[in-house]
Design an enzyme around this catalytic site. Sequence first.
Site, PDB file in Angstrom:
ATOM      1  N   ALA A  66     -46.811   0.543  31.501  1.00 16.18           N
ATOM      2  CA  ALA A  66     -45.440   0.270  31.902  1.00 16.18           C
ATOM      3  C   ALA A  66     -44.607   0.247  30.627  1.00 16.18           C
ATOM      4  O   ALA A  66     -45.121  -0.008  29.534  1.00 16.18           O
ATOM      5  CB  ALA A  66     -45.371  -1.075  32.619  1.00 16.18           C
ATOM      6  N   GLY A 111     -50.386   0.140  32.861  1.00 19.30           N
ATOM      7  CA  GLY A 111     -49.946   0.834  34.076  1.00 19.30           C
ATOM      8  C   GLY A 111     -50.525   2.237  34.205  1.00 19.30           C
ATOM      9  O   GLY A 111     -50.624   2.768  35.314  1.00 19.30           O
ATOM     10  N   GLU A 114     -53.891   1.747  35.616  1.00 16.77           N
ATOM     11  CA  GLU A 114     -53.664   1.346  37.013  1.00 16.77           C
ATOM     12  C   GLU A 114     -53.280   2.546  37.884  1.00 16.77           C
ATOM     13  O   GLU A 114     -53.700   2.646  39.043  1.00 16.77           O
ATOM     14  CB  GLU A 114     -52.577   0.261  37.051  1.00 16.77           C
ATOM     15  CG  GLU A 114     -53.054  -1.041  36.414  1.00 16.77           C
ATOM     16  CD  GLU A 114     -51.937  -2.046  36.174  1.00 16.77           C
ATOM     17  OE1 GLU A 114     -50.955  -1.685  35.481  1.00 16.77           O
ATOM     18  OE2 GLU A 114     -52.022  -3.175  36.672  1.00 16.77           O
TER      19      GLU A 114
HETATM   20  N1  CAA Z   1     -43.793   1.427  26.580  1.00 12.80           N
HETATM   21  C1  CAA Z   1     -42.753   1.893  25.880  1.00 12.80           C
HETATM   22  N2  CAA Z   1     -42.878   2.744  24.836  1.00 12.80           N
HETATM   23  C2  CAA Z   1     -44.104   3.129  24.503  1.00 12.80           C
HETATM   24  C3  CAA Z   1     -45.251   2.687  25.192  1.00 12.80           C
HETATM   25  C4  CAA Z   1     -45.056   1.800  26.287  1.00 12.80           C
HETATM   26  N3  CAA Z   1     -46.071   1.353  27.039  1.00 12.80           N
HETATM   27  N4  CAA Z   1     -46.332   3.226  24.616  1.00 12.80           N
HETATM   28  C5  CAA Z   1     -45.885   3.989  23.623  1.00 12.80           C
HETATM   29  N5  CAA Z   1     -44.543   3.936  23.532  1.00 12.80           N
HETATM   30  C6  CAA Z   1     -43.662   4.598  22.577  1.00 12.80           C
HETATM   31  C7  CAA Z   1     -43.727   3.923  21.202  1.00 12.80           C
HETATM   32  O1  CAA Z   1     -42.879   2.796  21.174  1.00 12.80           O
HETATM   33  C8  CAA Z   1     -43.278   5.040  20.303  1.00 12.80           C
HETATM   34  O2  CAA Z   1     -41.870   5.126  20.384  1.00 12.80           O
HETATM   35  P1  CAA Z   1     -41.003   5.448  19.022  1.00 12.80           P
HETATM   36  O3  CAA Z   1     -41.469   6.805  18.595  1.00 12.80           O
HETATM   37  O4  CAA Z   1     -39.603   5.417  19.517  1.00 12.80           O
HETATM   38  O5  CAA Z   1     -41.360   4.382  18.040  1.00 12.80           O
HETATM   39  C9  CAA Z   1     -43.848   6.281  20.979  1.00 12.80           C
HETATM   40  O6  CAA Z   1     -44.126   5.907  22.342  1.00 12.80           O
HETATM   41  C10 CAA Z   1     -45.137   6.744  20.346  1.00 12.80           C
HETATM   42  O7  CAA Z   1     -46.032   5.627  20.318  1.00 12.80           O
HETATM   43  P2  CAA Z   1     -46.804   5.169  18.993  1.00 12.80           P
HETATM   44  O8  CAA Z   1     -46.003   5.492  17.771  1.00 12.80           O
HETATM   45  O9  CAA Z   1     -47.193   3.734  19.189  1.00 12.80           O
HETATM   46  O10 CAA Z   1     -48.073   6.133  19.057  1.00 12.80           O
HETATM   47  P3  CAA Z   1     -49.525   5.852  18.488  1.00 12.80           P
HETATM   48  O11 CAA Z   1     -50.255   7.144  18.594  1.00 12.80           O
HETATM   49  O12 CAA Z   1     -49.450   5.200  17.151  1.00 12.80           O
HETATM   50  O13 CAA Z   1     -50.164   4.788  19.500  1.00 12.80           O
HETATM   51  C11 CAA Z   1     -50.692   3.874  21.657  1.00 12.80           C
HETATM   52  C12 CAA Z   1     -50.419   5.158  20.840  1.00 12.80           C
HETATM   53  C13 CAA Z   1     -52.027   3.263  21.192  1.00 12.80           C
HETATM   54  C14 CAA Z   1     -50.794   4.307  23.114  1.00 12.80           C
HETATM   55  C15 CAA Z   1     -49.559   2.869  21.441  1.00 12.80           C
HETATM   56  O14 CAA Z   1     -48.324   3.536  21.666  1.00 12.80           O
HETATM   57  C16 CAA Z   1     -49.632   1.686  22.365  1.00 12.80           C
HETATM   58  O15 CAA Z   1     -50.398   0.781  22.123  1.00 12.80           O
HETATM   59  N6  CAA Z   1     -48.770   1.696  23.418  1.00 12.80           N
HETATM   60  C17 CAA Z   1     -48.672   0.554  24.320  1.00 12.80           C
HETATM   61  C18 CAA Z   1     -49.847   0.489  25.255  1.00 12.80           C
HETATM   62  C19 CAA Z   1     -49.743  -0.721  26.140  1.00 12.80           C
HETATM   63  O16 CAA Z   1     -49.757  -1.852  25.683  1.00 12.80           O
HETATM   64  N7  CAA Z   1     -49.639  -0.489  27.442  1.00 12.80           N
HETATM   65  C20 CAA Z   1     -49.532  -1.547  28.436  1.00 12.80           C
HETATM   66  C21 CAA Z   1     -48.093  -1.827  28.735  1.00 12.80           C
HETATM   67  S1  CAA Z   1     -47.889  -3.262  29.742  1.00 12.80           S
HETATM   68  C22 CAA Z   1     -48.229  -2.735  31.329  1.00 12.80           C
HETATM   69  O17 CAA Z   1     -48.604  -1.627  31.571  1.00 12.80           O
HETATM   70  C23 CAA Z   1     -48.000  -3.769  32.386  1.00 12.80           C
HETATM   71  C24 CAA Z   1     -48.438  -3.420  33.743  1.00 12.80           C
HETATM   72  O18 CAA Z   1     -49.588  -3.474  34.088  1.00 12.80           O
HETATM   73  C25 CAA Z   1     -47.456  -3.130  34.766  1.00 12.80           C
END
Ligand code: CAA
Length: 260
Positions: A66, A111, A114
Site C-alpha cells: 500500500a 499489500g 496480499e
Molecule cells: N509506498 C509508497 N512509495 C513506495 C513504496 C510504497 N509501498 N515502495 C516504494 N516506494 C517508492 C519509494 O519511496 C521510492 O520513491 P522515490 O524515488 O520518490 O524516493 C521509489 O518507490 C523507489 O523505491 P526505493 O528507492 O525504496 O527502491 P529500492 O530498490 O531501494 O527498495 C523496496 C525497494 C525494498 C521495495 C522499498 O521500496 C520498500 O521497502 N518499499 C516499501 C515496502 C513496504 O513496506 N510495503 C508495505 C507497505 S504497508 C502495506 O502494504 C499495508 C497494507 O497491508 C495495506
Amino acid sequence: MAYENLLLEKEDRLAILYINRPKALNALNNATLVELKDAVLKIKADPEIDLLIISGAGEKSFVAGADIAFMQNLTAPEGRAFGALGQEVFRLIEAMEKPVIAAVNGFALGGGCELAMCCDFRIASTKAKFGQPEVGLGITPGFGGTQRLARLVGLGMAKQMLFTADVINANEALRIGLVNSVVEQTELMDVVKGIARKILSKGQLAVRFSKVAANEGMQTDIDRGMTIEADLFGLCFATEDQKEGMTAFLEKRKPGFTGK
Ligand code: CAA
C-alpha cells in the site's frame, strides 16, 4: 473509466491486468484501488473473458505495498476506510468465479503480497520477493494479510513472517507453499499464459464450479463442504459441457467446450 495506474490487455478470452505506478514501484494508493475495482468488475461481467492474470508493470516490482506516502497522515477512521477498500477489492478478486493467476515479477510486499494471495495461485519469477513488512511501519497488514497468509502457509510460518517483517525470496516462497513454481523472469508471462491456456481448454463452468467449491469449502466444515461439492457436481450434469466432455472421451476425440 480511463486508467492512470493500470494497464489492461486482452487476448482471446484472457485478460492481463498490470498494476502500473512506476514512480512508486506499483504501490497501491486509493486511486489505484478504485481503478482496480472498476477493472475487476468489468472483467467479471465480460462474457468474452474467462481468465484473469494480474502482474506488475516493469521489471522490478509486482506491487511494493500500500502507498506509504498516501497513508502517512491518515486518521484512524480514514485508515479503516482505506483498509476496507483494499479488502473489498481483493475479496472481489478472490470470489470472482473466473480463475485469477498472479504472475509475480518482483517485489510483492505488504499489500502486494496480499494482492498475490487473493488470486487463485501464484507463479513467481526468480526476482520475486515476498513479505508483510507492516509491523516495521507500526501497522498491521490491512488488505487481508493477517487472514490469508496463515490459510496458505500455516499459522506458525505466517506469524513468523508477520512478526519479523522478513522479506523472503522466491525459492523460500516456493518451499513454504506461497507460490506454485518459480521461473526465469523472461519466461514468466509465457509460463503463466501457458497455464492459462490449459485452463481455458477445459470446461469453463466446471472450472468455475471447482473454484467456488474449493473456496467455500475452505470457509466451512467438511460435511458442509461435501454438500457444496455434491450440489455443484450435480449441476454439471445440466450443462452442455458435461455432455460434450464425456461424449468426446468416448468418441476418442478432443472436446469442443462452449461454456454452456
Ligand atoms: N509506498 C509508497 N512509495 C513506495 C513504496 C510504497 N509501498 N515502495 C516504494 N516506494 C517508492 C519509494 O519511496 C521510492 O520513491 P522515490 O524515488 O520518490 O524516493 C521509489 O518507490 C523507489 O523505491 P526505493 O528507492 O525504496 O527502491 P529500492 O530498490 O531501494 O527498495 C523496496 C525497494 C525494498 C521495495 C522499498 O521500496 C520498500 O521497502 N518499499 C516499501 C515496502 C513496504 O513496506 N510495503 C508495505 C507497505 S504497508 C502495506 O502494504 C499495508 C497494507 O497491508 C495495506
